[in-house]
Design an enzyme around this catalytic site. Structure first.
Site, PDB file in Angstrom:
ATOM      1  NE  ARG A  81       2.062  -4.807  11.320  1.00 30.99           N
ATOM      2  CZ  ARG A  81       1.769  -3.689  10.686  1.00 30.99           C
ATOM      3  NH1 ARG A  81       0.737  -2.987  11.054  1.00 30.99           N
ATOM      4  NH2 ARG A  81       2.502  -3.275   9.675  1.00 30.99           N
ATOM      5  CE  LYS A 105      -2.262  -0.861   3.845  1.00 30.53           C
ATOM      6  NZ  LYS A 105      -1.650  -2.118   4.296  1.00 30.53           N
ATOM      7  NE  ARG A 133      -4.469  -1.086   9.615  1.00 31.94           N
ATOM      8  CZ  ARG A 133      -3.272  -0.605   9.342  1.00 31.94           C
ATOM      9  NH1 ARG A 133      -3.136   0.465   8.608  1.00 31.94           N
ATOM     10  NH2 ARG A 133      -2.209  -1.198   9.799  1.00 31.94           N
ATOM     11  NE  ARG A 188       7.006   0.614   8.441  1.00 24.93           N
ATOM     12  CZ  ARG A 188       6.059   0.667   7.515  1.00 24.93           C
ATOM     13  NH1 ARG A 188       4.943  -0.009   7.676  1.00 24.93           N
ATOM     14  NH2 ARG A 188       6.235   1.374   6.441  1.00 24.93           N
TER      15      ARG A 188
HETATM   16  P1  AMP Z   1       0.650   0.694   9.051  1.00 24.07           P
HETATM   17  O1  AMP Z   1       1.958   1.340   8.812  1.00 24.07           O
HETATM   18  O2  AMP Z   1      -0.448   1.222   8.167  1.00 24.07           O
HETATM   19  O3  AMP Z   1       0.713  -0.796   9.032  1.00 24.07           O
HETATM   20  O4  AMP Z   1       0.206   1.115  10.547  1.00 24.07           O
HETATM   21  C1  AMP Z   1       1.011   0.864  11.674  1.00 24.07           C
HETATM   22  C2  AMP Z   1       0.134   0.769  12.915  1.00 24.07           C
HETATM   23  O5  AMP Z   1      -0.565   2.012  13.101  1.00 24.07           O
HETATM   24  C3  AMP Z   1      -0.960  -0.282  12.844  1.00 24.07           C
HETATM   25  O6  AMP Z   1      -0.497  -1.538  13.261  1.00 24.07           O
HETATM   26  C4  AMP Z   1      -1.994   0.271  13.804  1.00 24.07           C
HETATM   27  O7  AMP Z   1      -1.655   0.027  15.145  1.00 24.07           O
HETATM   28  C5  AMP Z   1      -1.877   1.762  13.577  1.00 24.07           C
HETATM   29  N1  AMP Z   1      -2.849   2.211  12.562  1.00 24.07           N
HETATM   30  C6  AMP Z   1      -2.572   2.720  11.334  1.00 24.07           C
HETATM   31  N2  AMP Z   1      -3.693   3.042  10.691  1.00 24.07           N
HETATM   32  C7  AMP Z   1      -4.723   2.730  11.518  1.00 24.07           C
HETATM   33  C8  AMP Z   1      -6.129   2.811  11.427  1.00 24.07           C
HETATM   34  N3  AMP Z   1      -6.751   3.303  10.338  1.00 24.07           N
HETATM   35  N4  AMP Z   1      -6.860   2.372  12.483  1.00 24.07           N
HETATM   36  C9  AMP Z   1      -6.281   1.902  13.585  1.00 24.07           C
HETATM   37  N5  AMP Z   1      -4.952   1.787  13.749  1.00 24.07           N
HETATM   38  C10 AMP Z   1      -4.177   2.200  12.723  1.00 24.07           C
END
Ligand code: AMP
Length: 209
Positions: free
Chosen positions: A159, A13, A86, A150
């Protein structure tokens, strides 16, 4: 143009959102990046959400953050949402705020996303993403800072389970809204670059380009 990219962690993404943002000249909003920035700057928001990074940040916090970000000038011509909505609840709340034009679902097999997450490295400063299969250095080419795993990627099973339980139902939700465009990413025998380019072309076709 208002679009959202939907897919498992590691489905690409972030990479596609960056390409689309450049191509259509619209803002790229990654909620994950916004949260990581808040944590690294140790802001009040950062302190509050740190504990949720391997699962999900509560919807109310996410909605406030997204609305604030989308009110900025650079979002006037449209935006690409990366990692938002999400949950089905976030999608419903967002529907009341504005309507998306398209939701692109990147459908990548689980083995592939697990491999991508295991080999993913991110610059601790600018967020640039690298893959250890194609890049063996430990410093970012753009800014010279360290490349790190990360924190939230350390627990891949959690995850992925969170994705299946909370986020995957959005595929059905947006199909029902007639907004879903699906890209089936089959990476067998293709290089990472070919894969990225093919996915990008498929997304552009869905967007009518
Ligand atoms: P990502 O980089 O998009 O995988 O996001 C990293 C972390 O941020 C995720 O594992 C969630 O804990 C949090 N996060 C990101 N976007 C959202 C969302 N729309 N709703 C809830 N948590 C989010």
């Amino acid at each position: 143009m208002k679009i959202s990219l939907l897919g498992a962690p590691g489905s690409g993404k972030g990479t596609q959102a960056k390409l689309l943002s450049q191509y259509y000249d619209i803002a790229h909003i990654s909620t994950g990046d916004l949260f990581r920035k808040a944590i690294s700057e140790n802001t009040e928001l950062g302190k509050k959400i740190k504990q949720y990074m391997s699962t999900l940040v509560p919807d109310s916090i996410v909605m406030d953050l997204v609305k604030e970000r989308l009110s900025k000038d650079d979002c006037k011509n449209g935006y690409i949402l990366d990692g938002f909505p999400r949950t089905v609840n976030q999608a419903r709340l967002f529907d009341r705020y504005t309507k998306l034009d398209k939701v692109i679902y990147l459908n990548v097999p689980k083995e592939e996303v697990v491999d991508r997450i295991l080999s993913r490295r991110t610059c601790e400063n600018c967020g640039e993403i690298y893959n250890t299969h194609t890049f063996s250095d430990t410093k970012c080419v753009k800014c010279g800072h360290n490349l790190v795993i990360r924190k939230e990627d350390e627990n891949i099973e959690l995850r992925f389970d969170t994705y299946l339980k909370e986020t995957f139902p959005l595929v059905k939700y947006y199909k029902g809204e007639n907004l879903l465009g699906e890209v089936i990413v089959d990476s067998n025998s293709k290089s990472a670059v070919e894969n990225i380019n093919q996915t990008f072309e498929a997304i552009k076709r869905i967007l009518g380009d």
